[in-house]
Motif scaffolding. Sequence first.
Motif, PDB file in Angstrom:
ATOM      1  N   GLU A   1      60.463  24.767-104.546  1.00  0.00           N
ATOM      2  CA  GLU A   1      59.064  25.302-104.131  1.00  0.00           C
ATOM      3  C   GLU A   1      58.241  24.095-103.612  1.00  0.00           C
ATOM      4  O   GLU A   1      58.239  22.924-104.235  1.00  0.00           O
TER       5      GLU A   1
ATOM      6  N   HIS B   1      59.896  29.081 -96.149  1.00  0.00           N
ATOM      7  CA  HIS B   1      58.727  27.957 -96.156  1.00  0.00           C
ATOM      8  C   HIS B   1      58.009  28.002 -94.864  1.00  0.00           C
ATOM      9  O   HIS B   1      56.906  27.408 -94.579  1.00  0.00           O
TER      10      HIS B   1
ATOM     11  N   THR C   1      64.048  32.968-102.061  1.00  0.00           N
ATOM     12  CA  THR C   1      62.547  32.514-102.050  1.00  0.00           C
ATOM     13  C   THR C   1      62.170  33.120-100.481  1.00  0.00           C
ATOM     14  O   THR C   1      62.758  33.570 -99.746  1.00  0.00           O
ATOM     15  N   THR C   2      60.732  33.086-100.679  1.00  0.00           N
ATOM     16  CA  THR C   2      60.201  33.204 -99.243  1.00  0.00           C
ATOM     17  C   THR C   2      60.425  32.032 -98.259  1.00  0.00           C
ATOM     18  O   THR C   2      60.023  31.004 -98.871  1.00  0.00           O
TER      19      THR C   2
ATOM     20  N   TRP D   1      60.430  16.736-101.463  1.00  0.00           N
ATOM     21  CA  TRP D   1      60.086  17.147 -99.975  1.00  0.00           C
ATOM     22  C   TRP D   1      59.838  15.688 -99.467  1.00  0.00           C
ATOM     23  O   TRP D   1      60.131  15.682 -98.106  1.00  0.00           O
TER      24      TRP D   1
ATOM     25  N   ASN E   1      57.298  18.898-107.244  1.00  0.00           N
ATOM     26  CA  ASN E   1      58.332  18.688-106.306  1.00  0.00           C
ATOM     27  C   ASN E   1      58.092  17.798-105.070  1.00  0.00           C
ATOM     28  O   ASN E   1      58.808  17.886-104.054  1.00  0.00           O
TER      29      ASN E   1
ATOM     30  N   CYS F   1      55.225  22.332-104.026  1.00  0.00           N
ATOM     31  CA  CYS F   1      54.372  22.187-105.043  1.00  0.00           C
ATOM     32  C   CYS F   1      54.107  20.625-105.212  1.00  0.00           C
ATOM     33  O   CYS F   1      55.198  19.769-105.185  1.00  0.00           O
TER      34      CYS F   1
END
Length: 467
Positions: free
Chosen positions: A310, A349, A346-347, A319, A315, A312
């Motif tokens: 995710e 990004h 997941t959706t 990233w 994280n 966020c």
Amino acid sequence: MDTIAAIAAGGNVPGAIGVVRVSGPGCFDICGQVFRGRRPFGEQEARRMVLGEFWDSQGRVIDRGLAVRFPAPHSYTGEDAAEFHCHGSPVVLREVLAALFAAGARQAGPGEFTKRAFMNGQMDLTQAEAVIDLIDAETAAAARNAAAQLDGGLRRRLEPVQEALLEITSRFYAVVDYPDEDIADAGPEEIAAALREAEERLAALLDTCRRGQVLKRGVRTAIVGLPNAGKSSLLNALAGYERAIVTGVPGTTRDTVEESVLCGGVLLRLIDTAGLRETGDEVERLGVERSRRAMEEAELILLVQDGAVEVCPENKAHWEAEYVLLHEVAETGKPWLCIESKCDLTTPHAFSVGAIKEGANNPAACLCVSSVTGYGLDRLEEAVAALFPAGDPGEAGSLLTDQRQEEAAGRARAAVRRALEALESGLTPDAVLTDAEEALDAIGELTGRTAREEIVERIFSRFCVGK
């Protein structure tokens, strides 16, 4: 020249049919001692299969099968040749071969049948190379290109260049050697036009090298990413089976894993690498070093990013590491694709690749892929095909597929350019002639007309026995 024989098909494992090939001046007499049909072997109808029995030197029947004879010069080698088609037992094939040796034939060396075809003018050197390319072809496109080259596609593309250069050199020598004859000398403008056309044709031929080599040997492709990004899962999905070990534990892959797959009609030599990260584990560190070396040597890089992580604040470190690796890949200057994995979890990004500095070799988009469901693999195939286009189907057979061919064509083009520069700078005709003849020699080396013996030997050493 003596008579040679070898197993051309079968011999290692049992099969339905095996083939023994024979060629040489004493071929029919030797074959007549081994094969017995209704008529003596030398009287059989040419190029027609005949049923009969194969006998050993002790007068015992080895097998019952078919034989066909090919009188010179209408044979593969250009000399008297024959083939025996028998049952595909390795024992039977070896016994038939032993009978031929007892009758006076000898074991053929690697590629000796094709070498004799070349030496007897049945094919040029580019066609001989096409034979081994056709045998080794791993894709339909590679097979089609080799088949077209075997039909003389590359030779026909070189013929206009040869003719233009021969016209220039022959007219020069004719004027010099026969001054009393009324032979029109080629003017500077005519010579320049011929040289420019030759240079353009050679340049266009050299432009085919990349496509030709992709067809022949595929694209060395490194799959890179952080640990647990889904690299091994992608390799398995593309290969169609569990080639690499996949677990939820980061750092499972400690060494590079290689596999060849067909993706978008392009043969990819995939290299699954260890996750790129700083580590105190000595074994994993060595794996990371190999990963970076694989990325340096690759012709295509697939950068895999973990789409299940995710975006966020928690994280952020992950990233940031992804961005650093993304920039590192982009700065290699190699073709690359960014793949967001695990999109079934997941959706997507819609990770932006626009942050890469201007001028980098960016992918068209970030591809979302699921190695579990297969989602997005079709788009990956399309992207790979776009990076390595097949080219015009009409080019089949006229692509340079070998480093030897590329080097010879490059020398020919360089010599033509020197000849053109000498002409334009006002040098004497003999300077132009020297470079034009050097270009002709290079083209002759490419086709085999003037190739040195060691080059010919090296080419045919790649062949299997029996071809």
